[in-house]
Write a protein that holds these residues in place. Structure first.
Motif, mmCIF file in Angstrom:
data_model
loop_
_atom_site.group_PDB
_atom_site.id
_atom_site.type_symbol
_atom_site.label_atom_id
_atom_site.label_comp_id
_atom_site.label_asym_id
_atom_site.label_seq_id
_atom_site.Cartn_x
_atom_site.Cartn_y
_atom_site.Cartn_z
ATOM 1 N N GLU A 4 46.072 -6.143 -21.509
ATOM 2 C CA GLU A 4 45.120 -6.190 -22.605
ATOM 3 C C GLU A 4 44.741 -4.773 -23.000
ATOM 4 N N CYS A 5 44.178 -4.649 -24.203
ATOM 5 C CA CYS A 5 43.674 -3.354 -24.669
ATOM 6 C C CYS A 5 42.177 -3.339 -24.387
ATOM 7 N N SER A 6 41.776 -2.532 -23.430
ATOM 8 C CA SER A 6 40.378 -2.466 -23.017
ATOM 9 C C SER A 6 39.864 -1.032 -23.182
ATOM 10 N N SER A 7 38.850 -0.877 -24.023
ATOM 11 C CA SER A 7 38.258 0.449 -24.284
ATOM 12 C C SER A 7 39.305 1.449 -24.752
ATOM 13 N N GLY A 8 40.244 0.955 -25.582
ATOM 14 C CA GLY A 8 41.246 1.838 -26.168
ATOM 15 C C GLY A 8 42.388 2.207 -25.253
ATOM 16 N N THR A 9 42.513 1.489 -24.117
ATOM 17 C CA THR A 9 43.563 1.805 -23.144
ATOM 18 C C THR A 9 44.214 0.527 -22.635
ATOM 19 N N CYS A 10 45.539 0.537 -22.465
ATOM 20 C CA CYS A 10 46.248 -0.617 -21.915
ATOM 21 C C CYS A 10 45.971 -0.734 -20.416
ATOM 22 N N SER A 11 45.685 -1.956 -19.970
ATOM 23 C CA SER A 11 45.457 -2.200 -18.551
ATOM 24 C C SER A 11 45.787 -3.648 -18.242
ATOM 25 N N CYS A 12 45.924 -3.969 -16.966
ATOM 26 C CA CYS A 12 46.144 -5.356 -16.561
ATOM 27 C C CYS A 12 44.871 -6.166 -16.788
ATOM 28 N N LYS A 13 45.054 -7.449 -17.094
ATOM 29 C CA LYS A 13 43.901 -8.335 -17.238
ATOM 30 C C LYS A 13 43.191 -8.474 -15.891
ATOM 31 N N LEU A 14 41.921 -8.864 -15.964
ATOM 32 C CA LEU A 14 41.137 -9.078 -14.749
ATOM 33 C C LEU A 14 41.838 -10.119 -13.874
ATOM 34 N N GLY A 15 41.966 -9.837 -12.604
ATOM 35 C CA GLY A 15 42.625 -10.757 -11.683
ATOM 36 C C GLY A 15 44.075 -10.393 -11.433
ATOM 37 N N LEU A 51 47.128 -7.366 -10.665
ATOM 38 C CA LEU A 51 47.313 -6.109 -9.929
ATOM 39 C C LEU A 51 48.449 -5.321 -10.564
ATOM 40 N N LEU A 52 48.214 -4.038 -10.833
ATOM 41 C CA LEU A 52 49.210 -3.176 -11.473
ATOM 42 C C LEU A 52 50.292 -2.768 -10.473
ATOM 43 N N GLY A 53 51.562 -2.882 -10.920
ATOM 44 C CA GLY A 53 52.688 -2.500 -10.082
ATOM 45 C C GLY A 53 52.950 -1.007 -10.115
ATOM 46 N N ALA A 54 53.871 -0.554 -9.274
ATOM 47 C CA ALA A 54 54.178 0.877 -9.158
ATOM 48 C C ALA A 54 54.787 1.437 -10.437
ATOM 49 N N ASP A 55 55.430 0.581 -11.247
ATOM 50 C CA ASP A 55 56.061 1.061 -12.483
ATOM 51 C C ASP A 55 55.069 1.207 -13.633
ATOM 52 N N ASN A 56 53.814 0.839 -13.379
ATOM 53 C CA ASN A 56 52.752 0.907 -14.404
ATOM 54 C C ASN A 56 53.016 -0.017 -15.592
ATOM 55 N N ARG A 57 53.966 -0.942 -15.467
ATOM 56 C CA ARG A 57 54.271 -1.884 -16.552
ATOM 57 C C ARG A 57 54.370 -3.322 -16.050
ATOM 58 N N THR A 58 53.963 -3.573 -14.804
ATOM 59 C CA THR A 58 54.021 -4.925 -14.245
ATOM 60 C C THR A 58 52.629 -5.323 -13.766
ATOM 61 N N CYS A 59 52.163 -6.469 -14.253
ATOM 62 C CA CYS A 59 50.866 -7.002 -13.828
ATOM 63 C C CYS A 59 51.109 -8.304 -13.077
ATOM 64 N N THR A 60 50.754 -8.337 -11.796
ATOM 65 C CA THR A 60 50.998 -9.503 -10.949
ATOM 66 C C THR A 60 49.661 -10.122 -10.547
ATOM 67 N N LEU A 61 49.578 -11.453 -10.640
ATOM 68 C CA LEU A 61 48.348 -12.143 -10.273
ATOM 69 C C LEU A 61 48.001 -11.871 -8.817
ATOM 70 N N ASN A 99 36.413 -4.898 -6.118
ATOM 71 C CA ASN A 99 35.210 -5.730 -6.198
ATOM 72 C C ASN A 99 35.596 -7.198 -6.198
ATOM 73 N N THR A 100 34.623 -8.052 -5.923
ATOM 74 C CA THR A 100 34.882 -9.491 -5.785
ATOM 75 C C THR A 100 35.343 -10.127 -7.093
ATOM 76 N N THR A 101 34.880 -9.604 -8.234
ATOM 77 C CA THR A 101 35.270 -10.159 -9.529
ATOM 78 C C THR A 101 36.780 -10.129 -9.707
ATOM 79 N N GLU A 102 37.423 -9.070 -9.230
ATOM 80 C CA GLU A 102 38.879 -8.960 -9.342
ATOM 81 C C GLU A 102 39.581 -10.079 -8.579
ATOM 82 N N CYS A 103 39.010 -10.481 -7.460
ATOM 83 C CA CYS A 103 39.607 -11.545 -6.647
ATOM 84 C C CYS A 103 39.342 -12.922 -7.257
#
Length: 325
Positions: free
Chosen positions: A171-182, A184-194, A203-207
């Motif tokens: 998602e685009c959050s505060s003008g920057t690409c990042s993984c959605k909540l929940g 986890l970003l992979g080592a390639d910076n382009r993979t988001c795994t639940l 923090n607990t919210t991430e879990c």
């Protein structure tokens, strides 16, 4: 020069005049040559390849974009990265002519365009939008504007599709690409795994966004007390009587009046498991028992005895009975 008026005068040659040798042309017309004209087999002064006549044929100068041409070589000899189309010189697809029409420069992001081929012929993963070359969704221009690179986490963005077109669950959050909540970003910076139980967290919210009934403990997603990890760490299942355990709270947090006995959840003395092990309730006359204390806790004046006559029986066949008074 050549003789005119019966040799009374000498006239300076221009492009198109007859000649017999190269010097007849080059001595008076710059960038010219004496060549045979295919149509009439006559030798005449002509401009060199890539040149055109000026000053009524008295000189030759380099051709520019939009000038007449016979073939592509006629354009390339004057302007690099050009071609001859329908008798006129044009820049190659992906190239932009300058204000003097004498140079073709490869387009970069933000250059003007008419259609998308003007852009993607020069820059992969680009298109023409509002008459300006831009990177397609999911791509971002490099510092020199000559390349469109697939976005990764941390790259700038304006809308969610800038990121989601590049990598899933972003998602685009505060003008920057990042993984959605929940996720986890992979080592390639382009993979988001639940996230799963045992995933790192801050923090607990991430879990909780990934797995219900979890919390972030010691920077790791873990099931809450009374739950155990299941389905390949993708869920937390509430313990019941009979499930494995390590400490008292593993059981008591899930089923009231239970405890951890020899690695398994059990009801406390005087209680039995009901409702598929989700509840412990007092034993009644006729329920199985371990010993008389197991009955007395639940039923005053009761004992644990065998229903068989003849004395003692194997464990498991004992049941609570009333004491004769």
């Amino acid at each position: 020069y050549y003789p005119t008026n019966l040799g009374a005068t000498c006239t300076r040659r221009v492009v198109g005049d007859n000649c017999s040798k190269i010097i007849d042309c080059t001595s008076v017309i710059k960038q010219s040559i004496c060549t045979t004209t295919p149509t009439n087999n006559q030798t005449t002064c002509t401009c060199l390849l890539g040149h055109k006549p000026i000053h009524s044929g008295g000189n030759c100068t380099l051709k520019t974009i939009h000038d007449f041409c016979h073939n592509t070589s006629d354009c390339v000899a004057a302007v690099n990265s050009s071609q001859c189309i329908s008798g006129k010189c044009h820049c190659l697809p992906g190239y932009l002519v300058n204000s003097k029409n004498d140079t073709c420069t490869k387009r970069v992001i933000a250059d003007p365009c008419v259609n998308s081929s003007d852009c993607n012929a020069a820059i992969n993963n680009s298109f023409c939008y509002n008459n300006t070359c831009e990177c397609i969704s999911g791509f971002i221009q490099t510092v020199d504007n000559r390349t469109c690179s697939l976005r990764k986490s941390g790259d700038s963005c304006s809308i969610n599709s800038d990121c989601t077109s590049a990598f899933n669950h972003s998602e685009c959050s505060s003008g920057t690409c990042s993984c959605k909540l929940g996720y986890l970003l992979g080592a390639d910076n382009r993979t988001c795994t639940l996230r799963t139980t045992n995933s790192p967290c801050s923090n607990t919210t991430e879990c909780l966004a990934a797995v219900n009934n979890t919390s972030c403990t010691n920077f790791t997603c873990q099931c809450n007390n009374g739950f155990f990890s299941s389905n390949q760490n993708t869920s937390c299942t509430k313990r019941t009587v009979g499930d494995k355990c390590t400490v008292l709270n593993d059981c008591l947090s899930a089923v009231n009046l239970s405890y951890c006995k020899q690695g398994n959840c059990s009801c406390v003395l005087g209680y039995k498991a009901v409702q598929n092990g989700t509840k412990c309730e007092l034993k009644v006359i006729g329920d199985k028992c371990l010993n008389s204390a197991d009955c007395l806790v639940a039923i005053p004046n009761s004992k644990c005895s065998s229903s068989d006559t003849g004395g003692l029986c194997p464990y498991g066949n004992l049941s609570c009975a009333a004491i004769d008074i």
